[in-house]
Design a protein around this motif. Structure first.
Motif, PDB file in Angstrom:
ATOM      1  N   SER A  49      -5.729   4.246  -0.235  1.00  0.00           N
ATOM      2  CA  SER A  49      -4.973   3.330   0.629  1.00  0.00           C
ATOM      3  C   SER A  49      -5.755   2.953   1.876  1.00  0.00           C
ATOM      4  O   SER A  49      -5.891   1.770   2.212  1.00  0.00           O
ATOM      5  CB  SER A  49      -3.643   3.969   1.048  1.00  0.00           C
ATOM      6  OG  SER A  49      -2.713   3.939   0.002  1.00  0.00           O
ATOM      7  N   VAL A  62       0.833  -1.210   0.000  1.00  0.00           N
ATOM      8  CA  VAL A  62       0.000   0.000   0.000  1.00  0.00           C
ATOM      9  C   VAL A  62       0.866   1.257   0.000  1.00  0.00           C
ATOM     10  O   VAL A  62       2.031   1.234   0.410  1.00  0.00           O
ATOM     11  CB  VAL A  62      -0.942   0.049   1.224  1.00  0.00           C
ATOM     12  CG1 VAL A  62      -1.949  -1.064   1.165  1.00  0.00           C
ATOM     13  CG2 VAL A  62      -0.164   0.029   2.516  1.00  0.00           C
ATOM     14  N   PHE A  77      -1.639  -2.358  -4.319  1.00  0.00           N
ATOM     15  CA  PHE A  77      -2.396  -1.105  -4.264  1.00  0.00           C
ATOM     16  C   PHE A  77      -3.009  -0.758  -5.612  1.00  0.00           C
ATOM     17  O   PHE A  77      -4.157  -0.322  -5.695  1.00  0.00           O
ATOM     18  CB  PHE A  77      -1.466   0.024  -3.795  1.00  0.00           C
ATOM     19  CG  PHE A  77      -2.064   1.397  -3.897  1.00  0.00           C
ATOM     20  CD1 PHE A  77      -3.034   1.817  -3.001  1.00  0.00           C
ATOM     21  CD2 PHE A  77      -1.649   2.280  -4.884  1.00  0.00           C
ATOM     22  CE1 PHE A  77      -3.585   3.087  -3.090  1.00  0.00           C
ATOM     23  CE2 PHE A  77      -2.185   3.553  -4.974  1.00  0.00           C
ATOM     24  CZ  PHE A  77      -3.158   3.963  -4.075  1.00  0.00           C
ATOM     25  N   ARG A  94      -8.998   0.885   1.014  1.00  0.00           N
ATOM     26  CA  ARG A  94      -8.723  -0.480   0.546  1.00  0.00           C
ATOM     27  C   ARG A  94      -8.248  -1.351   1.704  1.00  0.00           C
ATOM     28  O   ARG A  94      -8.612  -2.527   1.793  1.00  0.00           O
ATOM     29  CB  ARG A  94      -7.718  -0.448  -0.603  1.00  0.00           C
ATOM     30  CG  ARG A  94      -8.316   0.125  -1.875  1.00  0.00           C
ATOM     31  CD  ARG A  94      -7.301   0.391  -2.984  1.00  0.00           C
ATOM     32  NE  ARG A  94      -7.865   1.346  -3.933  1.00  0.00           N
ATOM     33  CZ  ARG A  94      -7.222   1.840  -4.978  1.00  0.00           C
ATOM     34  NH1 ARG A  94      -5.977   1.470  -5.226  1.00  0.00           N
ATOM     35  NH2 ARG A  94      -7.821   2.708  -5.785  1.00  0.00           N
ATOM     36  N   LEU A  95      -7.435  -0.776   2.591  1.00  0.00           N
ATOM     37  CA  LEU A  95      -7.009  -1.512   3.777  1.00  0.00           C
ATOM     38  C   LEU A  95      -8.200  -1.918   4.639  1.00  0.00           C
ATOM     39  O   LEU A  95      -8.253  -3.025   5.173  1.00  0.00           O
ATOM     40  CB  LEU A  95      -6.025  -0.680   4.598  1.00  0.00           C
ATOM     41  CG  LEU A  95      -4.552  -0.773   4.215  1.00  0.00           C
ATOM     42  CD1 LEU A  95      -3.728   0.245   4.990  1.00  0.00           C
ATOM     43  CD2 LEU A  95      -4.013  -2.184   4.459  1.00  0.00           C
ATOM     44  N   THR A 131       4.814  -0.765   2.738  1.00  0.00           N
ATOM     45  CA  THR A 131       4.444   0.513   2.122  1.00  0.00           C
ATOM     46  C   THR A 131       5.491   0.947   1.096  1.00  0.00           C
ATOM     47  O   THR A 131       6.634   0.508   1.132  1.00  0.00           O
ATOM     48  CB  THR A 131       4.290   1.617   3.180  1.00  0.00           C
ATOM     49  OG1 THR A 131       5.548   1.825   3.837  1.00  0.00           O
ATOM     50  CG2 THR A 131       3.232   1.254   4.205  1.00  0.00           C
TER      51      THR A 131
END
Length: 341
Positions: free
Chosen positions: A199, A191, A253, A202-203, A224
């Motif tokens: 981000s 991500v 991502f 979606r997490l 990340t």
């Protein structure tokens, strides 16, 4: 708030509009004390120079501005293309600006658009660290009665903004749930390091899918990266494999990061999808041309662009009723199953 004009300033200082015009255009013939007083008041009242002289013409320039972080991004280029097409159909011109994910550049570009006297602006706002900070330029746009619509990202300032974006949480959920249903449990997550809306949402979706399936969420599986490039995707994937050699799948991502992840996997001798499954996000043009074709979550970027202009046009004219209700317009993503899982 009524528009501040040269005439407004002239009346405040009991001078002629010609005197104020000299000051604002940095021409001689006005005393320094009066000059500075007029300049300070103009700044205080958010005076915008009428660079197109549209007030004299009695009509508008029918121009909108668009500010995005990077028009080289496949997603943003698709959004911009759709905005421009919709603007053309409505008889509007468009000025495109890149913020390069930089607050200072974003401020400069929005101020430029204000000076150009655009009627409205579509913005993908730059991330700001303070969650409660009111976006000063969005406030200024509101004060100047310049309509704006945000795309792809929702600010964390608690302001009342109109936003058109994909339901990233649902997209993240669909991607993670698919991998889980295919039997994967050790899943790496790549991500963006900035807590931008795509981000964080979606997490949330990934976590919801894991929790719903009773799969342990391991924070060590999250890696990340600073920029959404193929090279960053490759480095993030290598780091994920270093920390979690037993991972069998990857949630990337976006498709560009997934492309980098595929390169890294091959460098480590991992076969796709036999040894490592990969799911991207966006469904860019190149996704189906990858080897193997990428399983991904499609977001309708063209619809984001056309819907954003539709809503902005309604705000500017009141003539076109926008599709969708409320301040947040969420467009639904779609899982596209190909050959990387």
């Amino acid at each position: 708030m009524s528009k501040v004009t040269i005439k407004t300033l002239a009346e405040l200082f009991q001078v002629t509009p010609k005197t104020v015009s000299k000051v604002l255009n940095h021409k001689p013939g006005v005393g320094e004390e009066l000059r500075q007083s007029i300049l300070r008041k103009a700044e205080e009242l958010n005076y915008v120079p009428n660079v197109f002289g549209r007030g004299l013409q009695g009509n508008t320039m029918k121009t909108i501005g668009v500010v995005i972080s990077d028009n080289a991004s496949p997603n943003y280029s698709s959004i911009v293309k759709a905005i421009e097409a919709a603007a053309d159909r409505a008889g509007y011109n468009m000025i495109l600006c890149n913020s390069s994910e930089n607050i200072e550049i974003e401020e400069k570009k929005i101020k430029l658009l204000i000076e150009k006297q655009v009627e409205g602006i579509i913005i993908a706002p730059v991330h700001r660290e303070e969650a409660g900070e009111v976006h000063p330029l969005l406030k200024r746009l509101a004060d100047l009665a310049i309509h704006y619509v945000l795309i792809s990202r929702s600010p964390r300032d608690g302001g009342s903004h109109t936003v058109v974006r994909t339901d990233d949480e649902q997209g993240g959920y669909a991607a993670a749930r698919y991998l889980i249903d295919c039997g994967h449990r050790r899943i790496a997550v790549l991500v963006h390091e900035l807590p931008i809306t795509p981000s964080t949402e979606r997490l949330k979706g990934y976590r919801r899918a894991f929790a719903e399936a009773g799969v342990l969420w391991d924070e060590r599986c999250i890696v990340t990266f600073p920029d959404a490039t193929v090279e960053c995707g490759k480095r993030a994937m290598l780091q994920a494999l270093d920390h979690n050699e037993d991972c069998t799948a990857v949630l990337a991502f976006n498709d560009i990061i997934a492309m980098g992840a595929m390169i890294a996997a091959r460098e480590r001798g991992r076969r796709i999808p036999d040894d490592l499954a990969i799911v991207g996000f966006d469904d860019i043009t190149y996704a189906q041309a990858m080897n193997p074709p990428l399983t991904t979550v499609r977001q309708d970027t063209a619809l984001i662009g056309s819907r954003a202009f539709e809503v902005l046009h309604h705000k500017m004219t009141g003539l076109v009723k926008p599709t969708g209700q409320g301040k947040l317009i969420l467009l639904q993503p779609e899982l596209i199953i190909r050959e990387t899982v």
